[in-house]
Scaffold this motif. Structure first.
Motif, mmCIF file in Angstrom:
data_model
loop_
_atom_site.group_PDB
_atom_site.id
_atom_site.type_symbol
_atom_site.label_atom_id
_atom_site.label_comp_id
_atom_site.label_asym_id
_atom_site.label_seq_id
_atom_site.Cartn_x
_atom_site.Cartn_y
_atom_site.Cartn_z
ATOM 1 N N CYS A 29 2.884 6.716 -0.461
ATOM 2 C CA CYS A 29 3.807 7.349 0.488
ATOM 3 C C CYS A 29 5.084 7.827 -0.191
ATOM 4 N N LEU A 30 5.495 7.127 -1.251
ATOM 5 C CA LEU A 30 6.736 7.482 -1.938
ATOM 6 C C LEU A 30 6.664 8.831 -2.654
ATOM 7 N N THR A 31 5.491 9.356 -2.863
ATOM 8 C CA THR A 31 5.387 10.660 -3.501
ATOM 9 C C THR A 31 6.072 11.729 -2.645
ATOM 10 N N CYS A 32 5.995 11.573 -1.330
ATOM 11 C CA CYS A 32 6.544 12.587 -0.429
ATOM 12 C C CYS A 32 7.714 12.101 0.435
ATOM 13 N N HIS A 33 7.856 10.793 0.604
ATOM 14 C CA HIS A 33 8.824 10.261 1.559
ATOM 15 C C HIS A 33 9.844 9.329 0.912
ATOM 16 N N VAL A 34 11.072 9.402 1.404
ATOM 17 C CA VAL A 34 12.078 8.396 1.077
ATOM 18 C C VAL A 34 11.812 7.207 1.995
ATOM 19 N N ILE A 35 11.676 6.032 1.383
ATOM 20 C CA ILE A 35 11.478 4.787 2.134
ATOM 21 C C ILE A 35 12.433 3.763 1.543
ATOM 22 N N LYS A 36 13.194 3.121 2.404
ATOM 23 C CA LYS A 36 14.146 2.108 1.944
ATOM 24 C C LYS A 36 13.424 1.082 1.071
ATOM 25 N N GLY A 37 13.975 0.844 -0.114
ATOM 26 C CA GLY A 37 13.393 -0.123 -1.037
ATOM 27 C C GLY A 37 12.429 0.481 -2.033
ATOM 28 N N GLY A 38 12.075 1.752 -1.862
ATOM 29 C CA GLY A 38 11.140 2.404 -2.773
ATOM 30 C C GLY A 38 11.842 3.075 -3.931
ATOM 31 N N MET A 54 1.207 19.082 4.807
ATOM 32 C CA MET A 54 0.972 18.761 3.393
ATOM 33 C C MET A 54 0.416 17.338 3.259
ATOM 34 N N MET A 55 0.462 16.571 4.354
ATOM 35 C CA MET A 55 0.072 15.164 4.307
ATOM 36 C C MET A 55 -1.441 15.028 4.163
ATOM 37 N N PRO A 56 -1.867 14.239 3.194
ATOM 38 C CA PRO A 56 -3.313 14.027 3.017
ATOM 39 C C PRO A 56 -3.914 13.276 4.204
ATOM 40 N N PRO A 57 -5.145 13.589 4.569
ATOM 41 C CA PRO A 57 -5.828 12.847 5.624
ATOM 42 C C PRO A 57 -6.390 11.529 5.055
ATOM 43 N N PHE A 58 -5.555 10.498 5.049
ATOM 44 C CA PHE A 58 -5.894 9.236 4.380
ATOM 45 C C PHE A 58 -7.162 8.586 4.919
ATOM 46 N N GLY A 59 -7.380 8.664 6.222
ATOM 47 C CA GLY A 59 -8.589 8.065 6.798
ATOM 48 C C GLY A 59 -9.801 8.939 6.617
ATOM 49 N N ARG A 60 -9.664 10.206 6.975
ATOM 50 C CA ARG A 60 -10.794 11.139 6.872
ATOM 51 C C ARG A 60 -11.316 11.228 5.447
ATOM 52 N N ASN A 61 -10.420 11.231 4.486
ATOM 53 C CA ASN A 61 -10.842 11.325 3.081
ATOM 54 C C ASN A 61 -11.116 9.966 2.449
ATOM 55 N N ARG A 62 -11.070 8.938 3.234
ATOM 56 C CA ARG A 62 -11.362 7.561 2.789
ATOM 57 C C ARG A 62 -10.452 7.108 1.648
ATOM 58 N N ILE A 63 -9.212 7.580 1.683
ATOM 59 C CA ILE A 63 -8.206 7.107 0.733
ATOM 60 C C ILE A 63 -7.784 5.701 1.136
ATOM 61 N N LEU A 64 -7.637 5.512 2.453
ATOM 62 C CA LEU A 64 -7.317 4.196 3.015
ATOM 63 C C LEU A 64 -8.362 3.838 4.056
ATOM 64 N N THR A 65 -8.688 2.544 4.123
ATOM 65 C CA THR A 65 -9.601 2.063 5.160
ATOM 66 C C THR A 65 -8.831 1.938 6.477
ATOM 67 N N GLU A 66 -9.549 1.733 7.545
ATOM 68 C CA GLU A 66 -8.915 1.527 8.857
ATOM 69 C C GLU A 66 -7.968 0.322 8.819
ATOM 70 N N LEU A 78 0.826 -1.210 0.000
ATOM 71 C CA LEU A 78 0.000 0.000 0.000
ATOM 72 C C LEU A 78 0.863 1.266 0.000
ATOM 73 N N ALA A 79 1.917 1.262 0.815
ATOM 74 C CA ALA A 79 2.795 2.437 0.906
ATOM 75 C C ALA A 79 3.479 2.721 -0.425
ATOM 76 N N PHE A 80 3.827 1.668 -1.166
ATOM 77 C CA PHE A 80 4.536 1.833 -2.433
ATOM 78 C C PHE A 80 3.594 1.940 -3.632
ATOM 79 N N ASP A 81 2.304 1.708 -3.429
ATOM 80 C CA ASP A 81 1.322 1.751 -4.510
ATOM 81 C C ASP A 81 1.035 3.210 -4.883
ATOM 82 N N ARG A 82 1.374 3.592 -6.090
ATOM 83 C CA ARG A 82 1.211 4.984 -6.530
ATOM 84 C C ARG A 82 -0.261 5.403 -6.637
#
Length: 123
Positions: A51-60, A98-110, A42-46
């Protein structure tokens, strides 16, 4: 009943109990790893976590630099619920984020947010 028979009958339930406990322990570990793997996807899914749009993550690949590098997360956020809250809606803590509200905007489920947290805690 002989002493020998009594000892054998006591060993069998203890062995069974030990095997059941071991099975549950390894099952919990496997489930946690599975949730972390799902969170990584999920974190690497564009198109989903992204998450990779804004963050450096090992392996991304092709990370952004708007947000902080995501390393040593478990020590930075020892309380799991703090990290869940940040991903759910960081604007409650930091209205200028700048971080989107992933839960509030229903981008990601709980469930998806929890999987991402499981992954982040492995970093």
């Amino acid at each position: 009943m002989t002493d020998h028979f009594k000892m054998k009958s006591l060993k069998l339930p203890a062995l069974t109990l030990a095997l059941v406990i071991a099975a549950f322990a390894s099952s919990g570990t496997a489930q946690a790893q599975s949730a972390a793997d799902e969170g990584r996807k999920l974190a690497f899914d564009r198109g989903k976590g992204n998450c990779l749009t804004c963050h450096v993550i090992k392996g991304g690949d092709l990370p952004g630099t708007i947000g902080p590098e995501l390393v040593d997360i478990k020590s930075k956020y020892p309380k799991r619920e703090d990290l869940v809250a940040i991903i759910n809606d960081e604007t409650l803590r930091n209205p200028l984020t700048m971080m989107p509200p992933f839960g509030r905007n229903r981008i990601l489920t709980e469930k998806e947010i929890n999987a991402v947290v499981d992954f982040l805690q492995t970093l």
